[in-house]
Design an enzyme around this catalytic site. Structure first.
Site, PDB file in Angstrom:
ATOM      1  N   ASP A 285       0.768  -1.140  -0.203  1.00 25.95           N
ATOM      2  CA  ASP A 285       0.050  -0.328   0.034  1.00 25.95           C
ATOM      3  C   ASP A 285       0.799   1.386  -0.073  1.00 25.95           C
ATOM      4  O   ASP A 285       2.127   1.144   0.602  1.00 25.95           O
ATOM      5  CB  ASP A 285      -1.010  -0.016   1.156  1.00 25.95           C
ATOM      6  CG  ASP A 285      -2.024   0.891   0.938  1.00 25.95           C
ATOM      7  OD1 ASP A 285      -2.406   1.120  -0.107  1.00 25.95           O
ATOM      8  OD2 ASP A 285      -2.618   1.179   2.005  1.00 25.95           O
TER       9      ASP A 285
ATOM     10  N   ASN B   8       1.237   3.479  -2.863  1.00 22.07           N
ATOM     11  CA  ASN B   8       1.880   4.087  -4.042  1.00 22.07           C
ATOM     12  C   ASN B   8       0.918   5.284  -4.416  1.00 22.07           C
ATOM     13  O   ASN B   8       1.839   6.279  -4.947  1.00 22.07           O
ATOM     14  CB  ASN B   8       1.251   3.176  -5.336  1.00 22.07           C
ATOM     15  CG  ASN B   8       2.099   1.595  -4.973  1.00 22.07           C
ATOM     16  OD1 ASN B   8       2.771   1.483  -4.284  1.00 22.07           O
ATOM     17  ND2 ASN B   8       1.429   0.862  -6.093  1.00 22.07           N
TER      18      ASN B   8
ATOM     19  N   ASN C 190     -10.877  -2.803  -5.539  1.00 24.92           N
ATOM     20  CA  ASN C 190     -10.065  -1.778  -6.243  1.00 24.92           C
ATOM     21  C   ASN C 190     -10.726  -1.400  -7.724  1.00 24.92           C
ATOM     22  O   ASN C 190     -10.407  -0.253  -8.246  1.00 24.92           O
ATOM     23  CB  ASN C 190      -8.519  -2.153  -6.648  1.00 24.92           C
ATOM     24  CG  ASN C 190      -7.761  -2.008  -5.204  1.00 24.92           C
ATOM     25  OD1 ASN C 190      -6.769  -2.936  -5.050  1.00 24.92           O
ATOM     26  ND2 ASN C 190      -7.985  -1.052  -4.305  1.00 24.92           N
TER      27      ASN C 190
ATOM     28  N   GLU D 149       1.673 -13.750  11.824  1.00 22.99           N
ATOM     29  CA  GLU D 149       1.914 -12.652  12.421  1.00 22.99           C
ATOM     30  C   GLU D 149       2.027 -11.070  11.836  1.00 22.99           C
ATOM     31  O   GLU D 149       2.300 -11.256  10.318  1.00 22.99           O
ATOM     32  CB  GLU D 149       3.473 -12.647  12.776  1.00 22.99           C
ATOM     33  CG  GLU D 149       3.789 -14.026  13.899  1.00 22.99           C
ATOM     34  CD  GLU D 149       3.119 -13.696  15.084  1.00 22.99           C
ATOM     35  OE1 GLU D 149       3.265 -12.649  15.727  1.00 22.99           O
ATOM     36  OE2 GLU D 149       2.704 -14.702  15.728  1.00 22.99           O
TER      37      GLU D 149
HETATM   38  C1  IPE Z   1      -5.209  -2.864  -0.373  1.00 25.67           C
HETATM   39  O1  IPE Z   1      -4.983  -1.630  -0.383  1.00 25.67           O
HETATM   40  C2  IPE Z   1      -5.324  -3.440  -1.527  1.00 25.67           C
HETATM   41  C3  IPE Z   1      -3.937  -3.810  -2.295  1.00 25.67           C
HETATM   42  C4  IPE Z   1      -2.859  -3.239  -1.840  1.00 25.67           C
HETATM   43  C5  IPE Z   1      -3.798  -4.260  -3.401  1.00 25.67           C
HETATM   44  P1  IPE Z   1      -6.317  -0.450  -0.327  1.00 25.67           P
HETATM   45  O2  IPE Z   1      -5.484   0.845  -0.632  1.00 25.67           O
HETATM   46  O3  IPE Z   1      -7.181  -0.751  -1.372  1.00 25.67           O
HETATM   47  O4  IPE Z   1      -7.016  -0.520   0.813  1.00 25.67           O
HETATM   48  P2  IPE Z   1      -7.769   0.622   1.742  1.00 25.67           P
HETATM   49  O5  IPE Z   1      -8.760   1.004   0.423  1.00 25.67           O
HETATM   50  O6  IPE Z   1      -6.936   1.703   1.988  1.00 25.67           O
HETATM   51  O7  IPE Z   1      -8.409  -0.189   2.749  1.00 25.67           O
HETATM   52  C1  IPE Z   2      -1.433   0.320  -3.413  1.00 23.01           C
HETATM   53  O1  IPE Z   2      -1.628   1.604  -3.376  1.00 23.01           O
HETATM   54  C2  IPE Z   2      -1.801  -0.279  -4.961  1.00 23.01           C
HETATM   55  C3  IPE Z   2      -3.289  -0.666  -5.076  1.00 23.01           C
HETATM   56  C4  IPE Z   2      -4.247  -0.446  -4.269  1.00 23.01           C
HETATM   57  C5  IPE Z   2      -3.434  -0.894  -6.537  1.00 23.01           C
HETATM   58  P1  IPE Z   2      -2.523   2.772  -3.366  1.00 23.01           P
HETATM   59  O2  IPE Z   2      -2.820   3.044  -4.719  1.00 23.01           O
HETATM   60  O3  IPE Z   2      -3.758   2.099  -2.654  1.00 23.01           O
HETATM   61  O4  IPE Z   2      -1.866   3.930  -2.769  1.00 23.01           O
HETATM   62  P2  IPE Z   2      -2.375   5.042  -1.511  1.00 23.01           P
HETATM   63  O5  IPE Z   2      -3.173   4.054  -0.547  1.00 23.01           O
HETATM   64  O6  IPE Z   2      -3.718   5.734  -2.431  1.00 23.01           O
HETATM   65  O7  IPE Z   2      -1.337   5.815  -1.079  1.00 23.01           O
HETATM   66 MG    MG Z   3      -4.239   2.270  -0.443  1.00 26.48          MG
END
Ligand code: IPE
Ligand code: IPE
Ligand code: MG
Length: 241
Positions: free
Chosen positions: A14, A16, A62, A201
């Protein structure tokens, strides 16, 4: 004694978007940078001898994101899988994917299949991507498969136990994750491997996924090595006996 090495590491990759936004860049730049971390961490897991590395790359939920972002992610995924095939083969790694893969574009599924096939007999780390994956969806799909077998008389409902459910998950032979890492600080599971992580864990780090490097992985593994896993029982301590 070397610290205990998890057999199976699962990562919620998470942060990115936040990584890109902090640099005044578009979110998709963060996904591109995140792909680099995947390469680095997968190679290191193979070097260390980790049996399985499962990466949460795209959740069922997503799909709710703007189409521009999901379309970009699908194109990136296709490019990444095609480009990494040779690296996986060179490192003798296996490749697999779990999730509702039928929801992915045909072109992505083709690349997935090619890579699965090209690496299926490799002995090192199984790199498993969770794509269009949801933990609840996986349990629903398992229940449907079991219900169909009950209906056709192949399964006796009275004989259904935890092993029956486990045997109908997307990848029944996977060892349960020993260590679940979540980057970017969120203290939640976001529907990841709900059945399989009941005794895993958990390790949450503030580091954003595109910044996650080998040293961060080592720190997580070292932390894991200090955990006392009890699985509901008691740890045998010679002094206390
Ligand atoms: C979890 O991240 C899914 C992935 C890393 C692919 P999200 O960014 O989708 O999760 P939430 O929405 O913050 O719970
Ligand atoms: C995780 O990064 C990747 C995917 C869920 C595809 P995010 O896109 O959720 O990044 P944040 O949480 O918005 O920073
Ligand atoms: Mg995210």
């Amino acid at each position: 004694m070397p610290p205990a090495l998890p057999r199976h590491i699962a990562i919620i990759m998470d942060g990115n978007g936040r990584w890109a936004e902090a640099r005044g860049m578009r979110r998709i730049k963060g996904h591109e940078a995140g792909a680099e971390s995947v390469r680095t961490i997968a190679e290191e897991c193979s070097r260390l001898g980790v049996e399985q590395l499962t990466l949460y790359a795209f959740s069922e939920e997503n799909w709710r994101r703007p189409r521009l972002e999901t379309e970009f992610l699908m194109r990136l995924l296709k490019r990444f899988i095609a480009a990494e095939r040779e690296t996986l083969i060179r490192n003798q790694m296996r490749f697999s994917a779990i999730g509702r893969l039928e929801r992915l574009p045909e072109s992505v599924r083709k690349e997935l299949q090619k890579t699965v096939l090209a690496t299926k007999d490799n002995p090192r780390t199984n790199l498993c991507l969770a794509l269009s994956y949801g933990g609840r969806a996986e349990i629903v799909d398992a229940v449907k498969a079991i219900a169909a077998k009950v209906q056709s008389g192949q399964v006796d409902p009275k004989a259904i136990d935890e092993a029956t459910i486990a045997a109908h998950l997307y990848q029944p032979q996977m060892p349960e994750p020993d260590l679940v890492i979540r980057t970017a600080g969120e203290m939640r599971l976001s529907n990841f491997l709900l059945w399989q992580i009941s005794y895993s864990e958990l390790y949450v780090t503030e580091t954003l996924w595109p910044d996650f490097r080998i040293e961060h992985l080592h720190a997580a593994i070292e932390d894991f090595g200090r955990r006392e896993r009890r699985f509901g029982g008691l740890v045998q301590r010679p002094a206390a006996m």
